[in-house]
Design a protein around this motif. Structure first.
Motif, PDB file in Angstrom:
ATOM      1  N   MET A  88       0.846  -1.188   0.000  1.00  0.00           N
ATOM      2  CA  MET A  88       0.000   0.000   0.000  1.00  0.00           C
ATOM      3  C   MET A  88       0.886   1.243   0.000  1.00  0.00           C
ATOM      4  O   MET A  88       2.007   1.225   0.506  1.00  0.00           O
ATOM      5  N   HIS A  89       0.373   2.341  -0.567  1.00  0.00           N
ATOM      6  CA  HIS A  89       1.178   3.550  -0.629  1.00  0.00           C
ATOM      7  C   HIS A  89       0.431   4.734  -0.026  1.00  0.00           C
ATOM      8  O   HIS A  89      -0.795   4.750   0.062  1.00  0.00           O
ATOM      9  N   HIS A  90       1.214   5.716   0.391  1.00  0.00           N
ATOM     10  CA  HIS A  90       0.691   6.953   0.976  1.00  0.00           C
ATOM     11  C   HIS A  90       1.387   8.119   0.287  1.00  0.00           C
ATOM     12  O   HIS A  90       2.608   8.108   0.112  1.00  0.00           O
ATOM     13  N   PHE A  91       0.610   9.133  -0.103  1.00  0.00           N
ATOM     14  CA  PHE A  91       1.148  10.262  -0.868  1.00  0.00           C
ATOM     15  C   PHE A  91       0.974  11.549  -0.073  1.00  0.00           C
ATOM     16  O   PHE A  91      -0.096  11.807   0.489  1.00  0.00           O
ATOM     17  N   SER A  92       2.040  12.355  -0.027  1.00  0.00           N
ATOM     18  CA  SER A  92       2.001  13.661   0.637  1.00  0.00           C
ATOM     19  C   SER A  92       2.613  14.699  -0.286  1.00  0.00           C
ATOM     20  O   SER A  92       3.557  14.412  -1.024  1.00  0.00           O
ATOM     21  N   SER A  93       2.072  15.905  -0.228  1.00  0.00           N
ATOM     22  CA  SER A  93       2.602  17.013  -1.017  1.00  0.00           C
ATOM     23  C   SER A  93       2.439  18.291  -0.210  1.00  0.00           C
ATOM     24  O   SER A  93       1.426  18.483   0.471  1.00  0.00           O
ATOM     25  N   GLU A  94       3.433  19.158  -0.282  1.00  0.00           N
ATOM     26  CA  GLU A  94       3.377  20.406   0.479  1.00  0.00           C
ATOM     27  C   GLU A  94       4.104  21.505  -0.285  1.00  0.00           C
ATOM     28  O   GLU A  94       5.201  21.287  -0.814  1.00  0.00           O
ATOM     29  N   VAL A  95       3.489  22.677  -0.339  1.00  0.00           N
ATOM     30  CA  VAL A  95       4.131  23.845  -0.939  1.00  0.00           C
ATOM     31  C   VAL A  95       5.084  24.444   0.085  1.00  0.00           C
ATOM     32  O   VAL A  95       4.689  24.774   1.204  1.00  0.00           O
ATOM     33  N   LEU A  96       6.338  24.578  -0.297  1.00  0.00           N
ATOM     34  CA  LEU A  96       7.359  25.088   0.611  1.00  0.00           C
ATOM     35  C   LEU A  96       7.597  26.582   0.447  1.00  0.00           C
ATOM     36  O   LEU A  96       7.941  27.272   1.407  1.00  0.00           O
ATOM     37  N   LEU A  97       7.425  27.085  -0.772  1.00  0.00           N
ATOM     38  CA  LEU A  97       7.751  28.486  -1.029  1.00  0.00           C
ATOM     39  C   LEU A  97       6.908  29.006  -2.179  1.00  0.00           C
ATOM     40  O   LEU A  97       6.809  28.365  -3.231  1.00  0.00           O
ATOM     41  N   ASN A  98       6.282  30.160  -1.972  1.00  0.00           N
ATOM     42  CA  ASN A  98       5.528  30.865  -3.009  1.00  0.00           C
ATOM     43  C   ASN A  98       6.168  32.226  -3.240  1.00  0.00           C
ATOM     44  O   ASN A  98       6.481  32.940  -2.280  1.00  0.00           O
ATOM     45  N   ALA A  99       6.389  32.574  -4.491  1.00  0.00           N
ATOM     46  CA  ALA A  99       6.973  33.880  -4.811  1.00  0.00           C
ATOM     47  C   ALA A  99       6.151  34.528  -5.917  1.00  0.00           C
ATOM     48  O   ALA A  99       5.732  33.858  -6.874  1.00  0.00           O
TER      49      ALA A  99
END
Length: 395
Positions: free
Chosen positions: A201-212
């Motif tokens: 089974m898999h787990h997916f994560s995503s996160e924005v670290l920097l917006n310019a």
């Protein structure tokens, strides 16, 4: 990696040998909760696999070892192709790749052992420079009203960065064939993390670290090219603490990738029949040079006998237990100073007293024991042996 194993004995021990072990593991864990309308169930997923685990006999004494201090410098060439050290925690989700060095002094009646964590850097599979990506975006507004073609080209000087570096790029925009104005340009740095458990089974994560956001407008019929191109900078050092243990990784259970999306903002868009005015690029984030984790506490009056350096090279023949299926380039043979036998060979009688040197001063010992070097993109700190079987002995 380089290091020194220090041994401090308060009483003699029988003939013994010194064992060296290098071990790496991947570990994942996360929780999922599912509701069927009436009840909620909690599912826990765990992944655990061995990257490598090798043991070698570093040294053998065929005579009683007297009380006192002993320092054995060593070098160890780690296997290539293994994933780098990695530590990720968000809520209940964990993903770790970690490595340890062990030292064991073993006799018929005594066993002293100690370990320390070491950090491994994974070499980038490739290093690209002068990267140009072009996109012709067919733009539409509401009700699928066509507005022409917006051409974008992003130029990246390289695709590999460390957290202390500044990411720069040039963006060229050709808006001569489009009826929509470009009101601004944005850049977004984010990561995608995929982890697996033992059951697949898999787990997916995503996160924005920097917006310019870059306040640059390009009106219909205009171009921002050549000397008028848009220069953008992303200072990832501002989030250095956040990604100090989070970098590009390709393991068996853990994969982490970094991406940057550059987007030309326009007034109105219809994605059902038009394109996005953005370009997404993959990047490799590598750790900065790793500093020592901790200093060895030197006992009072420490003045050890210093042995010659023992050199070891990874060889799959000395693997202990199952390991992950990595693409490891295996060096031929096992090399040691002083012709010391390997772990699974019958050791001949060797008198190492000829290798003893005059005990240096305390200041020299401190300097040598704290020596940290990087070889083959690997940093190690020295393990300090501690006695666990004989309370009468001290570190």
């Amino acid at each position: 990696m380089t290091g020194v194993i220090h041994i401090s004995l308060t009483s003699p021990i029988p003939p013994c040998y010194l064992e060296f072990q290098f071990k790496g593991k991947e570990y994942t864990y996360w929780i999922e909760r599912r509701t069927n309308g009436k009840t909620t169930r909690t599912y826990r997923y765990v992944g655990n696999t061995q990257v490598c685990k090798v043991r070698y006999n570093m040294m053998k004494w065929d005579f009683p070892l007297n009380s006192g201090g002993y320092s054995i410098p060593f070098t160890f060439q780690t296997p290539t192709g293994i994933p780098g050290s990695f530590y990720y925690t968000l809520g209940s989700t964990q993903a770790m790749i970690y490595y340890s060095v062990y030292g064991k002094l073993i006799s018929n009646t005594e066993k002293l052992k100690g370990k320390t964590r070491v950090n491994i850097n994974q070499n980038p599979s490739s290093y690209k420079t002068n990267i140009n990506i072009t996109k012709n975006a067919k733009l539409s507004t509401w009700c699928c009203s066509p507005k022409g073609i917006l051409t974008m080209q992003v130029h990246w000087p390289q695709d590999t960065y460390s957290p202390s570096q500044l990411i720069e790029c040039l963006l060229e925009i050709d808006n001569s064939q489009c009826k929509l104005p470009v009101t601004s340009v944005t850049a977004k740095l984010y990561y995608n993390l995929r982890i697996l458990c033992n059951e697949g089974m898999h787990h997916f994560s995503s996160e924005v670290l920097l917006n310019a956001n870059f306040d640059r407008q390009v009106q219909p019929g205009e171009k921002a090219m050549g000397q008028n191109s848009i220069r953008m900078q992303l200072d990832i050092s501002s989030m250095r603490n956040k990604i100090s243990n989070l970098h590009t990784t390709h393991g068996k259970l853990i994969e982490c990738a970094f991406l940057i999306e550059v987007k030309a903002q326009t007034n109105g868009s219809c994605m059902c029949c038009g394109d996005s005015s953005s370009i997404t690029s993959n990047f490799v984030i590598v750790p900065d040079n790793i500093s020592p984790l901790a200093q060895v506490v030197i006992p009072t009056g420490w003045s050890p006998q210093i042995y010659n350096t023992v050199s070891m090279v990874y060889d799959s023949r000395y693997e202990v237990g199952p390991s992950g299926n990595y693409n490891i380039n295996q060096p031929q043979g096992y090399v040691q100073a002083n012709n010391i036998p390997s772990y699974d060979q019958i050791a001949p009688v060797v008198d190492y007293r000829n290798n003893l040197q005059i005990a240096p001063s305390y200041e020299t010992v401190v300097k040598n024991s704290q020596r940290i070097e990087e070889i083959n993109n690997t940093t190690a700190i020295e393990p300090y042996l501690e006695n666990i079987d004989n309370p009468g002995m001290k570190e």
